[in-house]
Design a protein around this motif. Structure first.
Motif, PDB file in Angstrom:
ATOM      1  N   GLY A   1      19.363  61.575  13.535  1.00 28.76           N
ATOM      2  CA  GLY A   1      19.683  61.543  12.098  1.00 28.76           C
ATOM      3  C   GLY A   1      21.022  60.890  11.484  1.00 28.76           C
ATOM      4  O   GLY A   1      20.935  59.815  10.657  1.00 28.76           O
ATOM      5  N   VAL A   2      22.021  61.009  12.368  1.00 26.07           N
ATOM      6  CA  VAL A   2      23.209  60.197  11.865  1.00 26.07           C
ATOM      7  C   VAL A   2      23.073  58.535  12.169  1.00 26.07           C
ATOM      8  O   VAL A   2      23.237  57.638  11.494  1.00 26.07           O
ATOM      9  N   VAL A   3      22.525  58.417  13.478  1.00 27.18           N
ATOM     10  CA  VAL A   3      22.154  56.889  13.656  1.00 27.18           C
ATOM     11  C   VAL A   3      21.350  56.336  12.836  1.00 27.18           C
ATOM     12  O   VAL A   3      21.304  55.039  12.375  1.00 27.18           O
ATOM     13  N   ASN A   4      20.138  56.816  12.562  1.00 30.34           N
ATOM     14  CA  ASN A   4      18.998  56.452  11.650  1.00 30.34           C
ATOM     15  C   ASN A   4      19.746  56.229  10.333  1.00 30.34           C
ATOM     16  O   ASN A   4      19.327  55.079   9.569  1.00 30.34           O
TER      17      ASN A   4
ATOM     18  N   GLU B   1      22.434  68.470   5.662  1.00 29.15           N
ATOM     19  CA  GLU B   1      21.694  67.574   4.981  1.00 29.15           C
ATOM     20  C   GLU B   1      22.288  66.283   5.406  1.00 29.15           C
ATOM     21  O   GLU B   1      23.511  65.842   5.504  1.00 29.15           O
ATOM     22  N   ILE B   2      21.556  65.144   5.597  1.00 32.56           N
ATOM     23  CA  ILE B   2      22.056  63.663   5.751  1.00 32.56           C
ATOM     24  C   ILE B   2      21.279  63.148   4.711  1.00 32.56           C
ATOM     25  O   ILE B   2      20.110  62.933   4.703  1.00 32.56           O
TER      26      ILE B   2
ATOM     27  N   GLY C   1      12.276  58.163  17.610  1.00 38.03           N
ATOM     28  CA  GLY C   1      13.582  58.875  17.367  1.00 38.03           C
ATOM     29  C   GLY C   1      13.169  60.072  16.100  1.00 38.03           C
ATOM     30  O   GLY C   1      13.514  61.175  16.251  1.00 38.03           O
ATOM     31  N   VAL C   2      12.388  59.655  15.152  1.00 41.34           N
ATOM     32  CA  VAL C   2      12.190  61.016  14.178  1.00 41.34           C
ATOM     33  C   VAL C   2      11.304  61.874  14.936  1.00 41.34           C
ATOM     34  O   VAL C   2      11.474  63.198  14.706  1.00 41.34           O
TER      35      VAL C   2
ATOM     36  N   ILE D   1      11.499  72.957  10.764  1.00 43.25           N
ATOM     37  CA  ILE D   1      11.111  71.550  11.120  1.00 43.25           C
ATOM     38  C   ILE D   1      11.963  70.724   9.987  1.00 43.25           C
ATOM     39  O   ILE D   1      12.126  71.438   9.024  1.00 43.25           O
ATOM     40  N   PRO D   2      12.432  69.429  10.304  1.00 40.04           N
ATOM     41  CA  PRO D   2      13.119  68.815   9.342  1.00 40.04           C
ATOM     42  C   PRO D   2      12.230  68.379   7.916  1.00 40.04           C
ATOM     43  O   PRO D   2      10.890  68.287   7.965  1.00 40.04           O
ATOM     44  N   GLU D   3      12.927  68.332   7.080  1.00 42.48           N
ATOM     45  CA  GLU D   3      12.459  68.166   5.647  1.00 42.48           C
ATOM     46  C   GLU D   3      13.020  66.802   5.142  1.00 42.48           C
ATOM     47  O   GLU D   3      14.324  66.762   4.865  1.00 42.48           O
ATOM     48  N   TYR D   4      12.119  65.935   4.710  1.00 45.67           N
ATOM     49  CA  TYR D   4      12.525  64.695   4.369  1.00 45.67           C
ATOM     50  C   TYR D   4      12.310  64.611   2.915  1.00 45.67           C
ATOM     51  O   TYR D   4      10.998  65.280   2.401  1.00 45.67           O
ATOM     52  N   ILE D   5      13.174  64.221   2.086  1.00 49.76           N
ATOM     53  CA  ILE D   5      12.852  64.037   0.714  1.00 49.76           C
ATOM     54  C   ILE D   5      13.481  62.873   0.071  1.00 49.76           C
ATOM     55  O   ILE D   5      14.540  62.213   0.552  1.00 49.76           O
TER      56      ILE D   5
END
Length: 169
Positions: free
Chosen positions: A78-81, A105-106, A148-149, A163-167
Motif C-alpha cells: 500500500g505504501v509503495v503503491n 488508512e493510506i 500487488g493489489v 479485506i481491504p476497502e478502497y474508497i
C-alpha cells in the motif's frame, strides 16, 4: 537533507477516529520528505515500530509464535503503491498513513488512474507514472506484473483480517 514535493505524513492514533482540539488523539506522528526509496525505507521502520505484535501458542510445537497486527506485505504494498501511483500534478497535498486501533488508512491525492475503478482494482493495471514505476522496478520495489493489489487481499485473508476497502472521494 533535501526537500521535495513528495510528502508522506504518518500518524498513530489512539482509538478508531481522528479527533481534534482537546480530544486530539495522535500519539505519534512524523513527516517524511525526501526521495521515494528513502521514504519507503523510513516509513517501513515507522510502521514496524507502531504495529502491535500478538503471540499465540502453536499446539503442534508447544512454542509461542509472534504475529504482527497487519501483514507487512499488505501495508508495504500500500505504501509503495501510494508513492508509485500518486497524482504528482496535484500539489499541496501529502500522502497520509493513519494507523488507528482497528485499521490502517493510506490516502493519496487524485482519483484512481485511467480505467482503474474500485470494482476492478484487483485485476486492472495502469501505471499513472510509468517512469517512476520503471525506476522502482529497477530498484526491486515493484514488479509491474499486476499482482500487488491481489497480494494485499491475499495476505489480509491469510492473516484472517478484513479485506481491504478502497474508497474514491
Amino acid at each position: 537533507k533535501k526537500y521535495t514535493d513528495i510528502i508522506m505524513i504518518c500518524g498513530r492514533y489512539e482509538g478508531i477516529d481522528a479527533k481534534s482540539g482537546s480530544d486530539y488523539n495522535v500519539i505519534k506522528d512524523i513527516r517524511f520528505e525526501y526521495n521515494i526509496p528513502w521514504m519507503i525505507d523510513n516509513v517501513k521502520k515507522f510502521l514496524r515500530d507502531t504495529i502491535k505484535d500478538y503471540f499465540f501458542l502453536d499446539i503442534e510445537t508447544g512454542r509461542f509464535n509472534k504475529v504482527p497486527e497487519y501483514p507487512e506485505e499488505a501495508w508495504l504494498e500500500g505504501v509503495v503503491n501510494a508513492l508509485c501511483h500518486r497524482s504528482y500534478n496535484v500539489q499541496g497535498n501529502a500522502i497520509y498513513i493513519k494507523h488507528f486501533d482497528d485499521r490502517i488508512e493510506i490516502s493519496n491525492s487524485g482519483p484512481l488512474p485511467a480505467q482503474v475503478t474500485i470494482d476492478n482494482i484487483r485485476n486492472e493495471r495502469y501505471s499513472r507514472n510509468p517512469r517512476i514505476a520503471r525506476a522502482l522496478e529497477d530498484m526491486g520495489f515493484v514488479r509491474q506484473l499486476n499482482e500487488g493489489v491481489s497480494r494485499i487481499y491475499q495476505s489480509m485473508e491469510k492473516s484472517m483480517l478484513s479485506i481491504p476497502e478502497y474508497i474514491e472521494k
